[in-house]
Design a protein around this motif. Sequence first.
Motif, mmCIF file in Angstrom:
data_model
loop_
_atom_site.group_PDB
_atom_site.id
_atom_site.type_symbol
_atom_site.label_atom_id
_atom_site.label_comp_id
_atom_site.label_asym_id
_atom_site.label_seq_id
_atom_site.Cartn_x
_atom_site.Cartn_y
_atom_site.Cartn_z
ATOM 1 N N ASN A 61 48.593 48.372 38.892
ATOM 2 C CA ASN A 61 49.729 47.486 38.662
ATOM 3 C C ASN A 61 49.312 46.081 38.221
ATOM 4 O OD1 ASN A 61 51.496 49.537 39.438
ATOM 5 N ND2 ASN A 61 51.370 48.930 41.614
ATOM 6 N N SER A 62 48.024 45.854 38.122
ATOM 7 C CA SER A 62 47.561 44.521 37.726
ATOM 8 C C SER A 62 47.857 44.286 36.255
ATOM 9 C CB SER A 62 46.068 44.363 37.994
ATOM 10 O OG SER A 62 45.341 45.322 37.253
ATOM 11 N N ALA A 63 48.103 42.995 35.901
ATOM 12 C CA ALA A 63 48.483 42.657 34.526
ATOM 13 C C ALA A 63 47.297 42.713 33.585
ATOM 14 C CB ALA A 63 49.123 41.265 34.503
ATOM 15 N N ASP A 64 46.144 42.210 34.031
ATOM 16 C CA ASP A 64 44.972 42.183 33.158
ATOM 17 C C ASP A 64 43.709 42.269 34.010
ATOM 18 O OD1 ASP A 64 44.839 39.707 34.357
ATOM 19 O OD2 ASP A 64 45.613 38.649 32.585
ATOM 20 N N ASP A 65 42.576 42.191 33.328
ATOM 21 C CA ASP A 65 41.290 42.299 34.040
ATOM 22 C C ASP A 65 41.056 41.134 34.992
ATOM 23 O OD1 ASP A 65 40.831 44.617 32.703
ATOM 24 O OD2 ASP A 65 39.534 43.718 31.148
ATOM 25 N N ALA A 66 41.577 39.955 34.653
ATOM 26 C CA ALA A 66 41.392 38.803 35.547
ATOM 27 C C ALA A 66 42.071 39.035 36.886
ATOM 28 C CB ALA A 66 41.927 37.544 34.883
ATOM 29 N N ASP A 67 43.305 39.576 36.836
ATOM 30 C CA ASP A 67 43.984 39.886 38.110
ATOM 31 C C ASP A 67 43.220 40.943 38.893
ATOM 32 O OD1 ASP A 67 45.910 38.076 37.491
ATOM 33 O OD2 ASP A 67 47.342 39.560 36.688
ATOM 34 N N ALA A 68 42.649 41.901 38.189
ATOM 35 C CA ALA A 68 41.881 42.954 38.866
ATOM 36 C C ALA A 68 40.649 42.370 39.568
ATOM 37 C CB ALA A 68 41.470 44.029 37.856
ATOM 38 N N GLU A 69 39.937 41.471 38.898
ATOM 39 C CA GLU A 69 38.760 40.865 39.508
ATOM 40 C C GLU A 69 39.137 40.034 40.739
ATOM 41 O OE1 GLU A 69 35.673 41.334 38.942
ATOM 42 O OE2 GLU A 69 35.939 42.616 37.192
ATOM 43 N N MET A 70 40.257 39.311 40.653
ATOM 44 C CA MET A 70 40.714 38.533 41.816
ATOM 45 C C MET A 70 41.054 39.456 42.978
ATOM 46 S SD MET A 70 43.123 35.639 40.015
ATOM 47 C CE MET A 70 43.640 35.062 41.622
ATOM 48 N N LEU A 71 41.655 40.609 42.664
ATOM 49 C CA LEU A 71 41.984 41.574 43.719
ATOM 50 C C LEU A 71 40.726 42.103 44.407
ATOM 51 C CD1 LEU A 71 44.011 43.365 45.218
ATOM 52 C CD2 LEU A 71 43.844 44.995 43.313
ATOM 53 N N LEU A 72 39.728 42.389 43.600
ATOM 54 C CA LEU A 72 38.481 42.911 44.183
ATOM 55 C C LEU A 72 37.788 41.854 45.041
ATOM 56 C CD1 LEU A 72 36.966 44.998 41.221
ATOM 57 C CD2 LEU A 72 38.323 45.787 43.165
ATOM 58 N N ARG A 73 37.809 40.587 44.580
ATOM 59 C CA ARG A 73 37.210 39.535 45.399
ATOM 60 C C ARG A 73 37.979 39.348 46.704
ATOM 61 N NH1 ARG A 73 36.474 36.918 40.315
ATOM 62 N NH2 ARG A 73 38.400 35.711 40.650
ATOM 63 N N ALA A 74 39.286 39.474 46.648
ATOM 64 C CA ALA A 74 40.083 39.351 47.871
ATOM 65 C C ALA A 74 39.855 40.520 48.826
ATOM 66 C CB ALA A 74 41.569 39.248 47.514
ATOM 67 N N SER A 75 39.425 41.649 48.308
ATOM 68 C CA SER A 75 39.184 42.842 49.137
ATOM 69 C C SER A 75 37.749 42.920 49.659
ATOM 70 C CB SER A 75 39.503 44.113 48.325
ATOM 71 O OG SER A 75 40.826 44.088 47.844
ATOM 72 N N ALA A 76 36.922 41.956 49.326
ATOM 73 C CA ALA A 76 35.513 41.999 49.742
ATOM 74 C C ALA A 76 35.324 42.046 51.258
ATOM 75 C CB ALA A 76 34.769 40.806 49.144
ATOM 76 N N PRO A 77 36.136 41.344 52.083
ATOM 77 C CA PRO A 77 35.898 41.366 53.541
ATOM 78 C C PRO A 77 36.047 42.728 54.210
ATOM 79 C CG PRO A 77 37.244 39.465 52.930
ATOM 80 C CD PRO A 77 37.145 40.324 51.713
ATOM 81 N N ILE A 78 36.614 43.720 53.555
ATOM 82 C CA ILE A 78 36.799 45.015 54.216
ATOM 83 C C ILE A 78 35.503 45.808 54.282
ATOM 84 C CG2 ILE A 78 39.213 45.084 53.500
ATOM 85 C CD1 ILE A 78 38.438 47.102 51.355
ATOM 86 N N GLY A 79 34.435 45.327 53.606
ATOM 87 C CA GLY A 79 33.131 45.969 53.731
ATOM 88 C C GLY A 79 32.798 46.948 52.640
ATOM 89 N N LEU A 80 33.552 46.967 51.543
ATOM 90 C CA LEU A 80 33.271 47.855 50.427
ATOM 91 C C LEU A 80 32.808 47.038 49.224
ATOM 92 C CD1 LEU A 80 36.328 50.287 50.626
ATOM 93 C CD2 LEU A 80 33.984 50.717 51.391
ATOM 94 N N GLU A 81 31.819 47.554 48.532
ATOM 95 C CA GLU A 81 31.346 46.925 47.297
ATOM 96 C C GLU A 81 32.013 47.633 46.126
ATOM 97 O OE1 GLU A 81 27.239 46.352 44.697
ATOM 98 O OE2 GLU A 81 27.146 47.058 46.788
ATOM 99 N N MET A 82 32.905 46.933 45.414
ATOM 100 C CA MET A 82 33.725 47.559 44.357
ATOM 101 C C MET A 82 33.560 46.786 43.048
ATOM 102 S SD MET A 82 37.164 48.404 46.540
ATOM 103 C CE MET A 82 37.276 46.727 47.145
ATOM 104 N N ARG A 83 33.548 47.581 41.968
ATOM 105 C CA ARG A 83 33.468 47.004 40.627
ATOM 106 C C ARG A 83 34.331 47.839 39.663
ATOM 107 N NH1 ARG A 83 27.640 46.355 38.372
ATOM 108 N NH2 ARG A 83 27.390 48.420 39.316
#
Length: 463
Positions: A61-83
């Motif tokens: 549902n993200s608008a572009d790649d920038a929103d996707a990268e922000m989402l992944l950075r916000a999800s970093a504390p859960i302990g998963l390494e995502m790219r």
Amino acid sequence: MINRFRRAPIRLQFVVLAAIPIPAVLVSVIALLPEPYIFQAKQVIAVRSTQIELIVEQLRNSADDADAEMLLRASAPIGLEMRILPWRDLNVGSSHQEDMQLIADDLRDVLPPDFEATVLPQEALAVRVDAKRGLLVRFSDADTYPAVFGTIVELIAKILMLILPMLLLVLYIGGVITSPLVRFAEAAKSLRLDGNEEQLFTDAGAKELRTLATALNDMRRRIRKMVDDRTRMLTAVSHDLRTPLTRLRMRVERSKETPSKQAMLDDIATLTAMIEESLQYLSSTARDEPFRKVDIAALMKTIVAGFSDFGHTVIYVGPERFGYSCKQKALTRAVTNIVENAVRFGKIVHVQLSNFPPSKVSIVVQDDGPGLADGLHEKALEPFFKADEARSSNSNSGFGLGLSIADEIAKSHGGSLSLENISPHGLRATISLPPARVVPLKNSKADDIQGQASTRQALAKGR
């Protein structure tokens, strides 16, 4: 409660201690096993699956790649390494190292059917986001665990379940049951019948141990009473023999039979000396002289001076002053008896007082006589044993009680007396004393004079 348990029978204590480790083992196993192994990773898989689903939906549902990268950075504390990577780069097929990637395999199976997922090498999972993009997920060490690790943990748990109860029982036996037995052995080793202690064996511990302590104390009292009765009887008999011997001496002295008169007087003198020495031996085993602080270096020098006054060559070697807590009269008698035995068979006698090493206090009497034959060193300490065949015969030889008296006195101090031959000839008698009784001495000449006077008096009385 604990004291009542410690005083219970040993059999009951074993039964209780064998039952207690069962819940303790269970608690220990639960505490030692890692959480993923206990719950078989089901909770971890469920949590990770929900997290990945939410992140993939948000990425879609993200608008572009920038929103996707922000989402992944916000999800970093859960302990998963995502790219976010191109799906064509991630679609490389499934990994064959499934034993090393249990959580990735399980997650691939529990994700919704419309989620296309692929297990990659090195503990990674690729989830398709859309036609062009894919989500690469790597897991932390807490999420991944090899199958062999689970086997090792299971083996450790089983070993603990077997060993822990035995370990507790061994510790209990060693600390509670055997400790009183060790104390009993030490008390029996230091058991003396001339002491004042009434309860040498402590009445404490389990029922059987308290019964044993009571029996040993009763046995000690009975033996002491028996020895005291024997000593009193022999002392009385020896003392009463003095009167008829005195009358016999007087009659022989008035006798006119000159050829046999001197022989009879010599026999009477021998009997009198034997009685006196027997009385000394009996008194050495029965007398309870208190310990007091003395300068045993002064005692040794006084003993040496006394024998030197009688024309013997006796040399003292040792410190000028040495404070020690001992039975002064008894120790004087012991050393005097040993020196008297030495000057009887040797020409030069050395008396050495030593405190080296510091854990050893010894009084060594060494002569240059013929020594003792092999096998007679321990027998020489027995009462009435005479080794004149090994040590050249002498008309002035005693009755075999001098060394026995010295041995009894050394044991009453918690020490020992040993005999050994020296090269090329001679005998060394060593009185080993416990170092715990060494005490500091004040620089007082009055104490030295008093100690020397008491020693000279005891020496003169012994002669």
